[in-house]
Design an enzyme around this catalytic site. Structure first.
Site, PDB file in Angstrom:
ATOM      1  N   ASP A  27      33.074  35.023  35.853  1.00 59.92           N
ATOM      2  CA  ASP A  27      33.725  35.771  36.928  1.00 59.92           C
ATOM      3  C   ASP A  27      34.418  37.024  36.402  1.00 59.92           C
ATOM      4  OD1 ASP A  27      34.247  35.974  39.709  1.00 59.92           O
ATOM      5  OD2 ASP A  27      36.300  35.274  39.408  1.00 59.92           O
TER       6      ASP A  27
ATOM      7  N   SER B 122      36.305  38.613  45.098  1.00 61.63           N
ATOM      8  CA  SER B 122      35.066  37.833  45.062  1.00 61.63           C
ATOM      9  C   SER B 122      34.909  37.102  46.391  1.00 61.63           C
ATOM     10  CB  SER B 122      35.112  36.807  43.925  1.00 61.63           C
ATOM     11  OG  SER B 122      35.297  37.446  42.678  1.00 61.63           O
TER      12      SER B 122
ATOM     13  N   GLN C 270      26.794  37.253  42.471  1.00 57.91           N
ATOM     14  CA  GLN C 270      28.068  37.317  43.175  1.00 57.91           C
ATOM     15  C   GLN C 270      28.075  38.497  44.138  1.00 57.91           C
ATOM     16  OE1 GLN C 270      32.301  38.600  41.669  1.00 57.91           O
ATOM     17  NE2 GLN C 270      32.119  36.398  41.282  1.00 57.91           N
TER      18      GLN C 270
END
Length: 288
Positions: free
Chosen positions: A205, A229, A279
């Site tokens: 991430d 996110s 993502q």
């Protein structure tokens, strides 16, 4: 956090019942809980309900609410299915009465089959040739924007070394690609595969949404763009070790409608493809 042992202490949850676990949070420099932490903790909860030695091969998740750093996070695991080859778990993360995150994860029994992968980019600079985030802070700290300098000053259990350093002061659009070497700090030997996957998910991430801003760097930066996110998916292909540098190779195929999409591949130094990541994130211009 300064080493892998600190990270392990963060990711391994307190067991409340067979399907309920509690976690705490550590900041990475932002005022809300880091998405990678919630991802990894949710996988820790899911994996602890797997009793048939099946191996995590994919997960898909959504970030619903920003997490509060001061509150514990409770992870509830639902046993969706234990089939002949695959086991599926659904994890819901709560803070008080709020659901902040949901994740589905699939585990597969070990099987033999066909094997291929895409190659790693050739001729990349090796980590020994590059500056890490710590080096960048020491060398350019006085010239960095205040918010970026504060981010680099946070102690982390991971060292990152980008193959190219994008100067935030240049205000020049650049292609939507990024390659970053990373390595754990401290002794990373004798870690089981499930825990290695959780650590890798935590790291995945970091950096990835940066590639969505690069093509707009002449006008967009972290200070004038609201980012978050929205979802995170990951596929795990092969076993690996953290005893050497790994490469996170990222790109952003598209940005539109105040959202940016990015994907990445994670390789060992010798070119073995370990995992792939996708993502989508919010990238909303802040209108003043």
């Amino acid at each position: 956090m300064t080493s892998v042992s600190d990270l392990l202490n963060l990711l391994i949850l307190e067991k409340i019942s067979e399907t309920e676990f509690n976690g705490v949070s550590k900041t990475i420099g932002s005022p809300i809980v880091f998405g990678g932490q919630v991802l990894a903790q949710a996988l820790n909860a899911a994996s602890r309900t797997i009793t048939n030695d099946r191996i995590l091969h994919s997960m898909h998740s959504y970030f619903l609410e920003a997490g509060n750093l001061e509150l514990p996070i409770t992870y509830n695991v639902s046993v969706v299915r234990d089939g002949g080859s695959f086991s599926v778990r659904r994890v819901t993360a709560h803070q008080k009465e709020r659901t902040i995150f949901i994740l589905s994860a699939s585990f597969h029994k070990k099987e033999e089959g066909y094997d291929h992968q895409i190659p790693m980019k050739p001729d990349l600079k090796q980590p020994e040739e590059l500056l890490g985030w710590t080096d960048i802070l020491q060398k350019f700290g006085d010239f960095l924007p205040k918010s970026l300098k504060a981010f680099f000053e946070i102690d982390r259990p991971i060292e990152f070394k980008p193959t190219e350093i994008v100067n935030p002061l240049d205000k020049k659009d650049v292609p939507p690609f990024s390659d970053v070497w990373f390595k754990l700090k401290g002794d990373a030997k004798n870690i089981d595969l499930a825990t290695k996957q959780q650590i890798l998910t935590y790291i995945s991430d970091y950096n990835i949404l940066g590639s969505t801003l690069y093509p707009h760097a002449s006008k967009a930066h972290w200070g004038n763009t609201q980012t978050a996110s929205l979802d995170h998916s990951m596929w795990y292909f092969r076993d690996f070790d953290f005893d050497d540098w790994l490469l996170y190779s990222m790109e952003s195929p598209s940005a539109s409608s105040a959202r940016g999409f990015a994907r990445g591949n994670i390789f060992t130094r010798d070119g073995k493809l370990v995992a792939s990541v996708a993502q989508e994130g919010l990238m909303r211009p802040i209108v003043k």
